[in-house]
Scaffold this active site. Structure first.
Site, PDB file in Angstrom:
ATOM      1  CB  VAL A 105      -0.946   0.010   1.215  1.00  0.00           C
ATOM      2  CG1 VAL A 105      -1.590   1.380   1.379  1.00  0.00           C
ATOM      3  CG2 VAL A 105      -2.024  -1.042   1.041  1.00  0.00           C
ATOM      4  CG  ASP A 106       3.232   4.202  -2.910  1.00  0.00           C
ATOM      5  OD1 ASP A 106       3.286   5.180  -2.145  1.00  0.00           O
ATOM      6  OD2 ASP A 106       4.000   4.084  -3.891  1.00  0.00           O
ATOM      7  N   GLY A 108      -2.508   4.236  -1.312  1.00  0.00           N
ATOM      8  CA  GLY A 108      -3.745   3.654  -0.779  1.00  0.00           C
ATOM      9  C   GLY A 108      -4.891   3.636  -1.789  1.00  0.00           C
TER      10      GLY A 108
HETATM   11  C1  PRP Z   1       1.310  -1.652  -7.104  1.00  0.00           C
HETATM   12  C2  PRP Z   1       0.946  -2.593  -5.977  1.00  0.00           C
HETATM   13  C3  PRP Z   1      -0.414  -2.133  -5.575  1.00  0.00           C
HETATM   14  C4  PRP Z   1      -0.395  -0.652  -5.878  1.00  0.00           C
HETATM   15  C5  PRP Z   1      -0.226   0.128  -4.613  1.00  0.00           C
HETATM   16  O1  PRP Z   1       0.766  -2.125  -8.270  1.00  0.00           O
HETATM   17  O2  PRP Z   1       0.969  -3.929  -6.384  1.00  0.00           O
HETATM   18  O3  PRP Z   1      -1.431  -2.771  -6.322  1.00  0.00           O
HETATM   19  O4  PRP Z   1       0.730  -0.409  -6.738  1.00  0.00           O
HETATM   20  O5  PRP Z   1      -0.105   1.502  -4.869  1.00  0.00           O
HETATM   21  P1  PRP Z   1      -1.152   2.556  -4.315  1.00  0.00           P
HETATM   22  O6  PRP Z   1      -1.341   2.297  -2.863  1.00  0.00           O
HETATM   23  O7  PRP Z   1      -0.451   3.883  -4.570  1.00  0.00           O
HETATM   24  O8  PRP Z   1      -2.422   2.433  -5.108  1.00  0.00           O
HETATM   25  P2  PRP Z   1       1.231  -1.611  -9.718  1.00  0.00           P
HETATM   26  O9  PRP Z   1       0.197  -0.672 -10.269  1.00  0.00           O
HETATM   27  O10 PRP Z   1       2.637  -1.111  -9.670  1.00  0.00           O
HETATM   28  O11 PRP Z   1       1.131  -2.921 -10.597  1.00  0.00           O
HETATM   29  P3  PRP Z   1       1.935  -4.312 -10.451  1.00  0.00           P
HETATM   30  O12 PRP Z   1       1.483  -4.961  -9.166  1.00  0.00           O
HETATM   31  O13 PRP Z   1       1.483  -5.075 -11.646  1.00  0.00           O
HETATM   32  O14 PRP Z   1       3.404  -3.991 -10.445  1.00  0.00           O
END
Ligand code: PRP
Length: 183
Positions: A105-106, A108
């Site tokens: 969770v970055d 969110g």
């Molecule tokens: C990443 C991770 C989460 C999301 C979190 O996915 O797997 O799904 O980002 O970020 P947030 O909290 O800012 O929404 P990503 O879109 O990089 O795709 P991936 O899992 O295919 O690498």
């Protein structure tokens, strides 16, 4: 096996041993919490969750099914945080006990979107399991099972990528700033 550390890595934040131990602890907690449930429907969010999901579920002793969703987020650097489903789960979720498994969770936005989406499908229950959460201002999402809190830096490994690289490193590590700021 001693895994070589690629030159693009700044430092390891969570070691392989720490991950193994924590994943086992989380699974034990899930086993206890769902001991009386007929079946837990586990949804791994691709791509990032595939390694965490594989390790976590192999510690589960409760009846469970594994499924996946794939999402695409528009403009990760924008505030909109719009998310689109690329691949959906195979079963209706109404009446099911659902556990979302995410690598990180970055901001969110993704988990916030997912919990609303799945709640609209009327599951019997919905909880979330996340390996790492960044320490930053973001949307206040509920994480029921959390592995680690990490600093707000670019991390790779254990499912997490930079331009689809480094996902299979067995640890979570900080990427050198020059790698992503050079682009
Ligand atoms: C990443 C991770 C989460 C999301 C979190 O996915 O797997 O799904 O980002 O970020 P947030 O909290 O800012 O929404 P990503 O879109 O990089 O795709 P991936 O899992 O295919 O690498």
């Amino acid at each position: 096996m001693v895994y070589p550390i690629p030159p693009e890595i700044e430092r390891v934040l969570v070691t392989q041993e720490q991950i193994e131990q924590r994943v086992a602890e989380l699974a034990q907690q899930i086993n206890q919490d769902y001991a009386s449930v007929e079946r837990l429907y586990i949804i791994g969010i691709l791509k990032g969750a595939f390694i965490f999901l594989a390790d976590l579920t192999r510690h589960l002793t409760i009846p469970h099914a594994v499924d996946f969703m794939a999402l695409s987020s528009y403009g990760k650097t924008t505030v909109s945080g719009a998310v689109r489903i690329i691949m959906d789960v195979r079963e209706p979720l109404e009446g099911q006990h659902v556990l979302i498994v995410e690598d990180i969770v970055d901001s969110g936005h993704t988990l916030n979107y997912l919990t609303h989406l799945i709640n609209n499908r009327k599951p019997a229950s919905l909880r979330t399991c996340v390996l790492v959460r960044k320490q930053r201002n973001g949307i206040d999402v509920t994480i029921d099972y959390l592995g680690f809190t990490i600093p707000d830096v670019w991390v790779v490994g254990y499912g997490l990528d930079y331009a689809d690289r480094f996902r299979t490193l067995p640890y979570v590590a900080e990427l050198k700033r020059e790698v992503y700021s050079a682009k």
